[in-house]
Design a protein around this motif. Structure first.
Motif, mmCIF file in Angstrom:
data_model
loop_
_atom_site.group_PDB
_atom_site.id
_atom_site.type_symbol
_atom_site.label_atom_id
_atom_site.label_comp_id
_atom_site.label_asym_id
_atom_site.label_seq_id
_atom_site.Cartn_x
_atom_site.Cartn_y
_atom_site.Cartn_z
ATOM 1 N N ALA A 1 1.032 -1.354 -0.708
ATOM 2 C CA ALA A 1 -0.216 0.053 0.144
ATOM 3 C C ALA A 1 0.901 1.092 -0.040
ATOM 4 N N LYS B 1 2.481 1.646 -3.455
ATOM 5 C CA LYS B 1 1.795 2.372 -4.229
ATOM 6 C C LYS B 1 1.236 3.581 -4.337
ATOM 7 N N SER B 2 1.237 4.085 -3.256
ATOM 8 C CA SER B 2 0.751 5.050 -2.493
ATOM 9 C C SER B 2 1.810 6.423 -3.164
ATOM 10 N N SER C 1 1.883 6.514 -7.256
ATOM 11 C CA SER C 1 0.439 7.085 -7.780
ATOM 12 C C SER C 1 0.916 8.497 -7.265
ATOM 13 N N THR C 2 0.856 8.966 -6.399
ATOM 14 C CA THR C 2 1.800 10.278 -6.091
ATOM 15 C C THR C 2 2.148 11.450 -6.878
#
Length: 255
Positions: A36, A39-40, A43-44
């Motif tokens: 998690a 991935k965050s 993505s940012t």
């Protein structure tokens, strides 16, 4: 150009690292404690994930691999001697291997001790070494599988790197390591300055890693077991270096 390196907090006190090559747009991850947080962060920044480099088999360094591989198609690198307990590897690496990552050479170092088969990744151009739970900021990993002699040999490999190398380790243990370090060398001025800096950083919630190898050489008791002043401080003036290291490690284990 050296790679951009992002320190990524994971779980309660783990660190993973994103290595991004601006020219190609490619990104690698060193260790995958969870999916998690990775991935965050990706993505940012609008990044994909092309490679995952694993240092050792402990769950808090590999648990995110399967999900990240499924999501991004990243290729997984890890130690060939440890393939039986790592996620499936696309690239099984021998000790001493060298490979290219986004145009930069990566050297694979055997740093067994915390576990057998633990490796570190040294990137000379970026002046960075990813040591996970071998050499840590003001400490070293517990010897769950290896011997003191083995870990001392591993630390010596890391100590031989250029002193300007930045050490990217696997956990935020520095403040507790500092409390122990001053019991070994209470009169080490460089250590006292470092303790003050660590206290200020942690009060603001800032990471204490990475750290420069020269700073570890000046302050980390586990790297200083060969010094006469340290041997004298713990009453082992005539002992072999590895035996002094073993005593320091034992004291930390019971601290």
């Amino acid at each position: 150009m050296p790679l951009e390196i992002i320190t990524l907090p994971c779980l309660s006190d783990n660190y993973a690292y994103l290595l991004h090559d601006a020219k190609s747009g490619q990104t690698a991850l060193v260790d995958a404690p969870e999916a998690a947080a990775v991935k965050s962060a990706l993505s940012t920044r609008g990044w994909g994930l092309d490679a995952i480099l694993l240092t050792h088999h402990h769950y808090d360094h590999i648990d995110g691999v399967d999900e990240l591989r499924r999501s991004y198609g990243a290729k997984v690198y890890g130690a060939k001697p440890d393939t039986h307990r790592l996620p499936p590897l696309d690239h099984a690496l021998d000790y001493g291997a060298r490979f290219e990552l986004f145009g930069e050479e990566v050297q694979v170092l055997d740093v067994s001790g915390h576990t057998i088969g633990h490796i570190a990744f040294f990137l000379p151009e970026s002046q960075a070494v990813f040591t996970a739970d071998s050499l840590m900021a003001l400490g070293c990993g517990r010897l769950f599988e290896g011997t003191p002699d083995m870990m001392w040999d591993s630390l010596n490999r890391l100590m031989a790197l250029p002193p300007q190398t930045m050490v990217y380790s696997g956990h935020e243990y520095t403040q507790s390591n500092a409390r122990f370090a001053v019991t070994i060398e209470p009169d080490n001025a460089a250590l006292q300055l470092r303790v003050d800096e660590i206290t200020k950083k942690r009060a603001k919630g800032e990471a204490t890693v990475p750290s420069r190898l020269q700073l570890e050489l000046d302050t980390n008791p586990f790297l200083r077991a060969n010094l006469d002043k340290v041997k004298s401080a713990i009453g082992m003036e005539d002992a072999e270096n590895a035996d002094v290291f073993a005593e320091i490690r034992h004291r930390k284990d019971t601290f």
